[in-house]
Every structure is written in C-alpha cells, then in structure tokens.
Design a protein around this motif. Structure first.
Motif, PDB file in Angstrom:
ATOM      1  N   GLN A 104       0.847  -1.184   0.000  1.00 17.79           N
ATOM      2  CA  GLN A 104       0.000   0.000   0.000  1.00 17.79           C
ATOM      3  C   GLN A 104       0.887   1.239   0.000  1.00 17.79           C
ATOM      4  O   GLN A 104       1.657   1.493   0.935  1.00 17.79           O
ATOM      5  N   LEU A 105       0.788   2.013  -1.066  1.00 19.13           N
ATOM      6  CA  LEU A 105       1.607   3.210  -1.235  1.00 19.13           C
ATOM      7  C   LEU A 105       1.111   4.318  -0.325  1.00 19.13           C
ATOM      8  O   LEU A 105      -0.091   4.567  -0.231  1.00 19.13           O
ATOM      9  N   GLY A 106       2.029   4.966   0.385  1.00 26.77           N
ATOM     10  CA  GLY A 106       1.687   6.106   1.217  1.00 26.77           C
ATOM     11  C   GLY A 106       1.762   7.400   0.411  1.00 26.77           C
ATOM     12  O   GLY A 106       2.366   7.449  -0.666  1.00 26.77           O
ATOM     13  N   TYR A 107       1.163   8.468   0.932  1.00 27.26           N
ATOM     14  CA  TYR A 107       1.177   9.720   0.165  1.00 27.26           C
ATOM     15  C   TYR A 107       2.591  10.278   0.040  1.00 27.26           C
ATOM     16  O   TYR A 107       2.925  10.942  -0.952  1.00 27.26           O
ATOM     17  N   LYS A 108       3.460   9.964   1.006  1.00 28.01           N
ATOM     18  CA  LYS A 108       4.846  10.405   0.894  1.00 28.01           C
ATOM     19  C   LYS A 108       5.582   9.629  -0.193  1.00 28.01           C
ATOM     20  O   LYS A 108       6.548  10.124  -0.776  1.00 28.01           O
ATOM     21  N   LYS A 192     -15.744   0.031   3.308  1.00 29.95           N
ATOM     22  CA  LYS A 192     -16.839  -0.580   4.057  1.00 29.95           C
ATOM     23  C   LYS A 192     -16.567  -0.533   5.560  1.00 29.95           C
ATOM     24  O   LYS A 192     -17.452  -0.301   6.366  1.00 29.95           O
ATOM     25  N   GLY A 193     -15.298  -0.761   5.933  1.00 35.33           N
ATOM     26  CA  GLY A 193     -14.944  -0.747   7.348  1.00 35.33           C
ATOM     27  C   GLY A 193     -15.116   0.611   7.979  1.00 35.33           C
ATOM     28  O   GLY A 193     -15.583   0.732   9.104  1.00 35.33           O
ATOM     29  N   TYR A 194     -14.731   1.664   7.244  1.00 37.93           N
ATOM     30  CA  TYR A 194     -14.889   3.019   7.767  1.00 37.93           C
ATOM     31  C   TYR A 194     -16.364   3.371   7.910  1.00 37.93           C
ATOM     32  O   TYR A 194     -16.778   3.959   8.911  1.00 37.93           O
ATOM     33  N   ALA A 195     -17.157   2.999   6.896  1.00 36.89           N
ATOM     34  CA  ALA A 195     -18.590   3.291   6.942  1.00 36.89           C
ATOM     35  C   ALA A 195     -19.260   2.585   8.121  1.00 36.89           C
ATOM     36  O   ALA A 195     -20.204   3.109   8.716  1.00 36.89           O
ATOM     37  N   ALA A 196     -18.737   1.401   8.470  1.00 35.64           N
ATOM     38  CA  ALA A 196     -19.322   0.634   9.569  1.00 35.64           C
ATOM     39  C   ALA A 196     -18.714   0.994  10.921  1.00 35.64           C
ATOM     40  O   ALA A 196     -19.141   0.468  11.953  1.00 35.64           O
ATOM     41  N   GLY A 197     -17.706   1.879  10.920  1.00 38.14           N
ATOM     42  CA  GLY A 197     -17.068   2.277  12.169  1.00 38.14           C
ATOM     43  C   GLY A 197     -16.318   1.150  12.842  1.00 38.14           C
ATOM     44  O   GLY A 197     -16.365   0.993  14.064  1.00 38.14           O
ATOM     45  N   LYS A 198     -15.569   0.361  12.027  1.00 43.00           N
ATOM     46  CA  LYS A 198     -14.863  -0.801  12.565  1.00 43.00           C
ATOM     47  C   LYS A 198     -13.762  -0.414  13.550  1.00 43.00           C
ATOM     48  O   LYS A 198     -13.414  -1.165  14.436  1.00 43.00           O
ATOM     49  N   GLY A 199     -13.174   0.762  13.355  1.00 41.53           N
ATOM     50  CA  GLY A 199     -12.176   1.236  14.308  1.00 41.53           C
ATOM     51  C   GLY A 199     -10.742   0.917  13.954  1.00 41.53           C
ATOM     52  O   GLY A 199      -9.818   1.383  14.628  1.00 41.53           O
ATOM     53  N   TYR A 200     -10.502   0.140  12.889  1.00 39.73           N
ATOM     54  CA  TYR A 200      -9.128  -0.247  12.574  1.00 39.73           C
ATOM     55  C   TYR A 200      -8.686   0.181  11.175  1.00 39.73           C
ATOM     56  O   TYR A 200      -7.574  -0.133  10.756  1.00 39.73           O
ATOM     57  N   THR A 201      -9.537   0.865  10.435  1.00 39.04           N
ATOM     58  CA  THR A 201      -9.160   1.238   9.077  1.00 39.04           C
ATOM     59  C   THR A 201      -8.164   2.388   9.083  1.00 39.04           C
ATOM     60  O   THR A 201      -8.050   3.146  10.047  1.00 39.04           O
ATOM     61  N   PHE A 202      -7.423   2.528   7.981  1.00 37.65           N
ATOM     62  CA  PHE A 202      -6.490   3.641   7.852  1.00 37.65           C
ATOM     63  C   PHE A 202      -7.212   4.977   7.937  1.00 37.65           C
ATOM     64  O   PHE A 202      -6.675   5.963   8.434  1.00 37.65           O
ATOM     65  N   TRP A 203      -8.440   5.026   7.433  1.00 39.18           N
ATOM     66  CA  TRP A 203      -9.205   6.266   7.498  1.00 39.18           C
ATOM     67  C   TRP A 203      -9.456   6.662   8.944  1.00 39.18           C
ATOM     68  O   TRP A 203      -9.437   7.845   9.288  1.00 39.18           O
ATOM     69  N   GLU A 204      -9.693   5.693   9.797  1.00 39.55           N
ATOM     70  CA  GLU A 204      -9.955   5.999  11.203  1.00 39.55           C
ATOM     71  C   GLU A 204      -8.669   6.262  11.982  1.00 39.55           C
ATOM     72  O   GLU A 204      -8.665   7.037  12.930  1.00 39.55           O
ATOM     73  N   LYS A 205      -7.586   5.631  11.559  1.00 44.49           N
ATOM     74  CA  LYS A 205      -6.325   5.824  12.261  1.00 44.49           C
ATOM     75  C   LYS A 205      -5.696   7.178  11.939  1.00 44.49           C
ATOM     76  O   LYS A 205      -5.135   7.834  12.812  1.00 44.49           O
ATOM     77  N   ASP A 206      -5.758   7.593  10.679  1.00 40.91           N
ATOM     78  CA  ASP A 206      -5.169   8.873  10.272  1.00 40.91           C
ATOM     79  C   ASP A 206      -5.926   9.374   9.051  1.00 40.91           C
ATOM     80  O   ASP A 206      -5.495   9.194   7.911  1.00 40.91           O
ATOM     81  N   PHE A 207      -7.064  10.013   9.293  1.00 39.56           N
ATOM     82  CA  PHE A 207      -7.933  10.454   8.204  1.00 39.56           C
ATOM     83  C   PHE A 207      -7.210  11.426   7.283  1.00 39.56           C
ATOM     84  O   PHE A 207      -7.297  11.324   6.059  1.00 39.56           O
ATOM     85  N   ASP A 208      -6.485  12.400   7.866  1.00 38.23           N
ATOM     86  CA  ASP A 208      -5.824  13.406   7.044  1.00 38.23           C
ATOM     87  C   ASP A 208      -4.783  12.790   6.106  1.00 38.23           C
ATOM     88  O   ASP A 208      -4.636  13.211   4.959  1.00 38.23           O
ATOM     89  N   ALA A 209      -4.029  11.790   6.603  1.00 38.51           N
ATOM     90  CA  ALA A 209      -3.019  11.146   5.763  1.00 38.51           C
ATOM     91  C   ALA A 209      -3.671  10.412   4.596  1.00 38.51           C
ATOM     92  O   ALA A 209      -3.203  10.488   3.450  1.00 38.51           O
ATOM     93  N   MET A 210      -4.768   9.692   4.858  1.00 33.85           N
ATOM     94  CA  MET A 210      -5.476   9.003   3.781  1.00 33.85           C
ATOM     95  C   MET A 210      -6.098  10.006   2.812  1.00 33.85           C
ATOM     96  O   MET A 210      -6.129   9.782   1.604  1.00 33.85           O
ATOM     97  N   ALA A 211      -6.581  11.113   3.348  1.00 29.45           N
ATOM     98  CA  ALA A 211      -7.166  12.147   2.495  1.00 29.45           C
ATOM     99  C   ALA A 211      -6.097  12.764   1.590  1.00 29.45           C
ATOM    100  O   ALA A 211      -6.345  13.011   0.401  1.00 29.45           O
ATOM    101  N   CYS A 212      -4.909  13.009   2.133  1.00 31.59           N
ATOM    102  CA  CYS A 212      -3.821  13.569   1.331  1.00 31.59           C
ATOM    103  C   CYS A 212      -3.426  12.597   0.218  1.00 31.59           C
ATOM    104  O   CYS A 212      -3.180  13.005  -0.920  1.00 31.59           O
ATOM    105  N   LYS A 213      -3.379  11.304   0.549  1.00 27.60           N
ATOM    106  CA  LYS A 213      -3.065  10.310  -0.475  1.00 27.60           C
ATOM    107  C   LYS A 213      -4.138  10.307  -1.557  1.00 27.60           C
ATOM    108  O   LYS A 213      -3.832  10.230  -2.753  1.00 27.60           O
ATOM    109  N   THR A 214      -5.396  10.378  -1.151  1.00 27.09           N
ATOM    110  CA  THR A 214      -6.496  10.391  -2.109  1.00 27.09           C
ATOM    111  C   THR A 214      -6.386  11.582  -3.046  1.00 27.09           C
ATOM    112  O   THR A 214      -6.575  11.460  -4.265  1.00 27.09           O
ATOM    113  N   MET A 215      -6.063  12.741  -2.500  1.00 27.99           N
ATOM    114  CA  MET A 215      -5.927  13.945  -3.320  1.00 27.99           C
ATOM    115  C   MET A 215      -4.796  13.793  -4.338  1.00 27.99           C
ATOM    116  O   MET A 215      -4.944  14.139  -5.520  1.00 27.99           O
TER     117      MET A 215
END
Length: 288
Positions: A104-108, A192-215
């Motif tokens: 999984q490629l990081g935004y950096k 799906k995990g983020y939508a369900a509030g699983k608590g372990y997804t990258f989006w939940e761990k560091d939303f801004d980092a995943m958002a930066c990668k998405t951008m």
C-alpha cells in the motif's frame, strides 16, 4: 518471476517470515533479484524490521510479504512506517484460508516518485483548517487562504478541506480542492470498514493522511505525465502478489474495498470483497 512460498518446517507448517527470510532459499531469491549484496542485506534488515514492528504481519504468508517488499524495493521506497512511503498491510484471505500482506503506497511515496521524475516545479498537498479558506475558484483553479500562523494552534484546529496542486517545469498546472464533507463521503463509499465504524481502518487511524493520499492519487493519476515508476506504483498499489505471478486487486480508492486486519490483539472476521485479478509480470517491477 513469481515469488514462491513453499518453505515449511518438518511438520508441513509454513515458517513465519522472520524465520523464512533467513533460509537459504529465500536468501538466494533475494540475492538473485537484487543482485547487489549490500542492497540485498539492507533490504532484509528493513523488511524484517517492518514485519517485527507489526504483530499482525507475523501471521501473514511469507511469500506475499516478500513480494510486497520487493515491489517497494524495486521502486526504491522504504518500508519504514516512520517514513510513510509504503506500508505492508495484513489482510484476511478467507478464500484461500490464509493471511496475506498487501503493498500500500503512502502519500509520501507518491511525493518521492513525483520528485524523481524531474517534471515537477511545484507539488503540494495540504489539509485546510477551519477558518483558513477564503475561496476556491474551480474554473481557474485558484485558491485564496489565510493560514493560521501559530503552528501549534493550526495543528489542533479541525480540518475543513484538502488542497492539492502541481506545476510542471513547462508551466502546466493543475489544482484540486475537496471539502471535508466530500472526503468523508468518499471514504464511506469506498471503505466498508470506515462506513461501519470498525475502528481499525487507515481512514480511522489517520484520516488526514489518507485524504492527502487520495488527493494526490486523484491529481496525479488523472492529470499528470507519469513516469514508469509512478505507473508501476499506482498499478500495484493495494494489491497482493500471488505465487503464479498474478496481482490481486484488494483495495483501491477508486473501487469498493476490504479492510486491513487490526493490529490489536482482537481478531476480525472481516472478509475481502470480490476482487479483480490482474495479470502482472512481477519480475518487471524488480528491475534495477
């Protein structure tokens, strides 16, 4: 060349990665792939450290860990979680009754690959905090902001949106701005995990980092001239390499996703979604 994972102990049980990578078969594979002994030794140290730092990776199929690691090494990226260039992400493969490691490629990592191309005069991605955005003109792609000057205050402020831009050395320029609400909608749609509030997804761990990668992914994959390295990285981002040389597309910001195995002691029964299998010649990724 496919990475084979047939090493086992006398009982037939597959060896854990930290043991398997020290066996003669894996050592020969790494040395033959990387050619340079010093580079091979550095790779073994780096990948072993990355696996040791994540308990959930210990149970993953050793061949998939090595495949993901060699992919990152072929891109000259580091697996160190502190650098955030790429990650080894453990996934439950219920179909084959095993756990696999995913590249999984990081935004950096995106930034590193873009800089190496020599095409970029400017490249930036930035969370925009509440109260900072004055306006964004999507027609001319111009943004006006008043950044919070106090670094500590800015860090603690809520994020209102995300801005990414690049400018080539030839003057071509592209910019995007997404509101926090748009990014939230995107995350819920494709995770799906983020939508369900699983608590372990990258989006939940560091939303801004995943958002930066998405951008960056939205910006670079759709508008930039990609180097061969960047094409390889985007093609293999969030895939699992199989022994037969195919790459299974597990998760993408562009299609429905499954979620990583949590690193906490509790296990999850989350199963991967139906995936598309893409043919890939892995040896092509490992070139010097």
């Amino acid at each position: 060349m496919a990475v084979q994972n047939k090493l086992a102990n006398s009982s037939g049980k597959k060896l854990p990665f930290t043991v398997a990578i020290q066996t003669d078969g894996y050592k020969r594979l790494i040395q033959n792939t990387l050619a340079n002994p010093k580079r091979a030794a550095r790779f073994v140290t780096a990948i072993t450290s990355a696996v040791s730092a994540n308990p959930a990776l210990q149970d993953c199929d050793a061949g998939t860990i090595l495949s993901a690691g060699l992919l990152g090494e072929g891109l000259n990226l580091s697996p160190s979680p502190q650098l955030g260039q790429y990650y080894l992400v453990p996934f439950n493969d219920s179909k084959n009754h095993r756990k696999t490691a995913q590249f999984q490629l990081g935004y950096k990592g995106y930034i590193q690959l873009a800089i190496r191309s020599g095409q970029y005069k400017k490249l930036n991605v930035l969370p925009i905090k509440e109260g900072e955005l004055v306006q964004f003109d999507p027609l001319n792609e111009e943004i006006e902001v008043q950044l919070i000057q106090d670094a500590r205050q800015r860090e603690g402020a809520a994020t209102a949106g995300y801005y990414a831009m690049f400018e080539y050395t030839n003057g071509f320029r592209k910019a995007l701005y997404w509101s926090r609400e748009k990014m939230e909608s995107h995350a819920r749609k494709y995770s799906k995990g983020y939508a369900a509030g699983k608590g372990y997804t990258f989006w939940e761990k560091d939303f801004d980092a995943m958002a930066c990668k998405t951008m960056l992914r939205q910006l670079i994959s759709k508008w930039s001239i990609m180097s061969i390295e960047m094409e390889r990285a985007i093609t293999n981002d969030m895939t699992v390499q199989h022994e037969d040389g195919t790459a299974e597309f597990i998760e993408s910001v562009e299609s429905p996703v499954s979620e990583p195995v949590p690193t906490a002691p509790t296990e999850t029964n989350q199963e991967p979604q139906e995936t598309e299998v893409q043919e890939a010649d892995f040896s092509d990724v490992l070139g010097e």
